[in-house]
Design an enzyme around this catalytic site. Structure first.
Site, mmCIF file in Angstrom:
data_model
loop_
_atom_site.group_PDB
_atom_site.id
_atom_site.type_symbol
_atom_site.label_atom_id
_atom_site.label_comp_id
_atom_site.label_asym_id
_atom_site.label_seq_id
_atom_site.Cartn_x
_atom_site.Cartn_y
_atom_site.Cartn_z
ATOM 1 N N ASP A 174 31.960 16.116 -11.803
ATOM 2 C CA ASP A 174 32.763 14.909 -11.552
ATOM 3 C C ASP A 174 31.891 13.655 -11.542
ATOM 4 O OD1 ASP A 174 34.966 13.390 -10.953
ATOM 5 O OD2 ASP A 174 35.011 13.918 -8.823
ATOM 6 N N GLY A 175 32.469 12.539 -11.953
ATOM 7 C CA GLY A 175 31.786 11.247 -11.818
ATOM 8 C C GLY A 175 31.285 10.625 -13.113
ATOM 9 N N ARG A 199 32.604 6.974 -13.350
ATOM 10 C CA ARG A 199 31.929 6.045 -12.427
ATOM 11 C C ARG A 199 30.486 5.786 -12.845
ATOM 12 N NH1 ARG A 199 33.521 9.368 -7.372
ATOM 13 N NH2 ARG A 199 34.248 10.710 -9.053
ATOM 14 N N TRP A 200 29.838 6.827 -13.333
ATOM 15 C CA TRP A 200 28.458 6.678 -13.814
ATOM 16 C C TRP A 200 28.437 5.642 -14.940
ATOM 17 C CZ3 TRP A 200 26.067 7.285 -18.547
ATOM 18 C CH2 TRP A 200 24.664 7.385 -18.539
ATOM 19 N N ARG A 250 33.857 5.048 -20.689
ATOM 20 C CA ARG A 250 34.022 6.368 -20.065
ATOM 21 C C ARG A 250 33.525 7.468 -21.014
ATOM 22 N NH1 ARG A 250 36.953 6.831 -15.682
ATOM 23 N NH2 ARG A 250 37.552 8.951 -16.197
ATOM 24 N N HIS A 309 31.033 10.661 -20.466
ATOM 25 C CA HIS A 309 31.288 12.073 -20.777
ATOM 26 C C HIS A 309 30.195 12.612 -21.696
ATOM 27 C CE1 HIS A 309 35.019 11.919 -18.703
ATOM 28 N NE2 HIS A 309 35.673 11.218 -19.597
ATOM 29 N N ASN A 358 44.137 16.905 -16.741
ATOM 30 C CA ASN A 358 43.443 15.943 -17.611
ATOM 31 C C ASN A 358 44.222 15.580 -18.876
ATOM 32 O OD1 ASN A 358 40.050 17.111 -16.885
ATOM 33 N ND2 ASN A 358 41.240 15.458 -15.956
ATOM 34 N N ARG A 396 45.510 11.988 -19.004
ATOM 35 C CA ARG A 396 44.646 10.807 -19.172
ATOM 36 C C ARG A 396 45.041 10.056 -20.452
ATOM 37 N NH1 ARG A 396 38.619 11.632 -16.721
ATOM 38 N NH2 ARG A 396 39.311 12.565 -14.771
ATOM 39 N N SER A 418 40.464 20.471 -6.099
ATOM 40 C CA SER A 418 41.212 19.995 -7.278
ATOM 41 C C SER A 418 41.732 21.106 -8.193
ATOM 42 C CB SER A 418 40.349 19.019 -8.096
ATOM 43 O OG SER A 418 40.018 17.892 -7.327
HETATM 44 C C1 FPP Z 1 34.873 14.152 -14.671
HETATM 45 O O1 FPP Z 1 34.482 12.826 -14.715
HETATM 46 C C2 FPP Z 1 34.657 14.802 -15.912
HETATM 47 C C3 FPP Z 1 35.617 15.225 -16.818
HETATM 48 C C4 FPP Z 1 37.066 15.081 -16.675
HETATM 49 C C5 FPP Z 1 35.258 15.844 -18.048
HETATM 50 C C6 FPP Z 1 34.132 16.792 -17.931
HETATM 51 C C7 FPP Z 1 33.416 16.780 -19.175
HETATM 52 C C8 FPP Z 1 32.106 16.749 -19.270
HETATM 53 C C9 FPP Z 1 31.168 16.753 -18.155
HETATM 54 C C10 FPP Z 1 31.551 16.729 -20.588
HETATM 55 C C11 FPP Z 1 30.678 17.864 -20.830
HETATM 56 C C12 FPP Z 1 31.312 19.134 -20.869
HETATM 57 C C13 FPP Z 1 31.319 19.920 -21.946
HETATM 58 C C14 FPP Z 1 31.701 21.316 -21.831
HETATM 59 C C15 FPP Z 1 30.941 19.413 -23.264
HETATM 60 P P1 FPP Z 1 35.603 11.723 -14.463
HETATM 61 O O2 FPP Z 1 36.035 11.207 -15.784
HETATM 62 O O3 FPP Z 1 36.698 12.297 -13.629
HETATM 63 O O4 FPP Z 1 34.765 10.676 -13.677
HETATM 64 P P2 FPP Z 1 35.325 9.651 -12.594
HETATM 65 O O5 FPP Z 1 35.924 10.457 -11.483
HETATM 66 O O6 FPP Z 1 34.088 8.922 -12.183
HETATM 67 O O7 FPP Z 1 36.312 8.785 -13.305
#
Ligand code: FPP
Length: 234
Positions: free
Chosen positions: A14-15, A18-19, A27, A31, A62, A65, A190
Site C-alpha cells: 500500500d502507498g 501517496r509516495w 499515481r 505503481h 480496485n 478506480r 482490507s
Molecule cells: C496500493 O497503492 C497499490 C495498488 C492498488 C496496486 C499494487 C500494485 C503494485 C505494487 C505494482 C506492482 C505489483 C505487481 C505485481 C507488478 P495505492 O494506489 O492504494 O496507494 P495510496 O493508498 O497511497 O493511494
C-alpha cells in the site's frame, strides 16, 4: 537458539499513490516504482528462507478506480508477467494467482494460465499474486461450491468442516501466512485472506510500498521473531 523464519509472508503493498504524490509524480509512476522494488524484496525473502509470498496486487474493489489508472495497472501487470515473472520462471520459482480473473484482458488471463502450468512443479519458492482478489468473494465461491456438492449428494452436510472449507478456497493446499505485512502505516486487512490470516502475526510498516526494501523486510521478520519468543512459540 535458531530463530523461526516465517515460511509464508503475505503483503499488502500500500502507498504507491501517496509516495508518488509526495514527489509530484503520477499515481502510475508510483505503481511502476512499486513493481520495480519487488525483485529485490522477493530475492531477499528467498535468501532469508521464506518459502511462500502472497502479494495483494489488485483487489476486487480496485476495479472501481478511474479507468486510466486501471488501464495503467493492466499494462504494468502485462509487463511484469512478461519480463519479471519470466526471470522468476528461469530461477525455478513457482508462480500462481488467486482472485477472479474474469474481468482481466484475455491475453493476461492466458499468460496467468500459462505461467501456472509452466511452474507448477517448482518448489523452491512460491510467489502468489492476488489479482482481482477479494476474500469475501473467495469465501462466497467456496460456500457456493460446497452447497452444490451437498445438493447433488457428493458431499454430506456433516462432512463440511474447516478442512473442507479451506479445500474450497483459492488458497487450497497452501499453508496459511505466518506473517502479514502492510505498508503505508494503514492498519487494516482490507478484505485480504480473511480466513487464512486467522492465526497470523500482523506487522504494520511505516514506509510507503515503493520505499520498502531488504532492511524493512528484515525489520518485519525480526518483529515476528520477537513475538514468537515473547509468547513462547519456539
Ligand atoms: C496500493 O497503492 C497499490 C495498488 C492498488 C496496486 C499494487 C500494485 C503494485 C505494487 C505494482 C506492482 C505489483 C505487481 C505485481 C507488478 P495505492 O494506489 O492504494 O496507494 P495510496 O493508498 O497511497 O493511494
Amino acid at each position: 537458539m535458531t530463530e523461526a523464519i516465517p515460511q509464508h509472508i503475505a503483503i499488502i503493498m500500500d502507498g504507491n499513490g501517496r509516495w508518488a504524490k509526495a514527489r509530484g509524480l503520477s499515481r502510475t509512476q508510483g505503481h511502476r516504482q512499486g513493481a520495480k522494488i519487488l525483485e529485490n524484496v522477493l530475492r531477499h525473502a528467498q535468501k532469508r528462507g521464506v518459502r511462500v509470498i502472497t502479494l495483494f496486487a489488485f483487489s476486487s474493489e480496485n476495479w472501481g478506480r478511474p479507468k486510466e489508472e486501471v488501464d495503467a495497472l493492466m499494462d504494468l501487470f502485462r509487463n511484469y508477467l512478461k519480463n519479471d515473472v519470466e526471470k522468476l520462471k528461469e530461477e525455478k520459482v513457482r508462480v500462481s494467482f488467486i482472485g477472479n480473473r474474469n474481468r482481466f484482458p484475455t491475453d493476461l488471463k492466458q499468460r496467468m494460465d500459462e505461467l501456472e502450468a509452466q511452474t507448477k512443479e517448482f518448489d523452491r519458492f512460491h510467489v502468489i499474486l492476488a489479482l482481482g482478489y477479494g476474500a469475501r468473494d473467495d469465501l462466497t465461491g467456496a460456500v457456493r461450491r460446497i452447497a452444490e456438492a451437498v445438493a447433488i449428494g457428493t458431499l454430506k452436510p456433516e462432512q463440511v468442516d474447516t478442512a473442507c472449507v479451506a479445500a474450497h478456497l483459492s488458497t487450497a493446499g497452501i499453508p496459511d501466512p505466518d506473517l502479514l505485512i502492510r505498508t503505508s502505516g494503514e492498519q487494516r486487512v482490507s478484505n485480504f485472506l480473511l480466513w487464512e490470516l486467522a492465526y497470523s502475526e500482523f506487522y504494520w510498516a511505516d514506509v510507503m510500498w515503493p520505499d520498502f526494501n531488504e532492511a524493512e523486510l528484515d525489520k518485519a521478520i525480526e518483529a515476528y521473531q520477537g513475538r514468537q519468543r515473547r509468547f513462547g512459540k519456539l
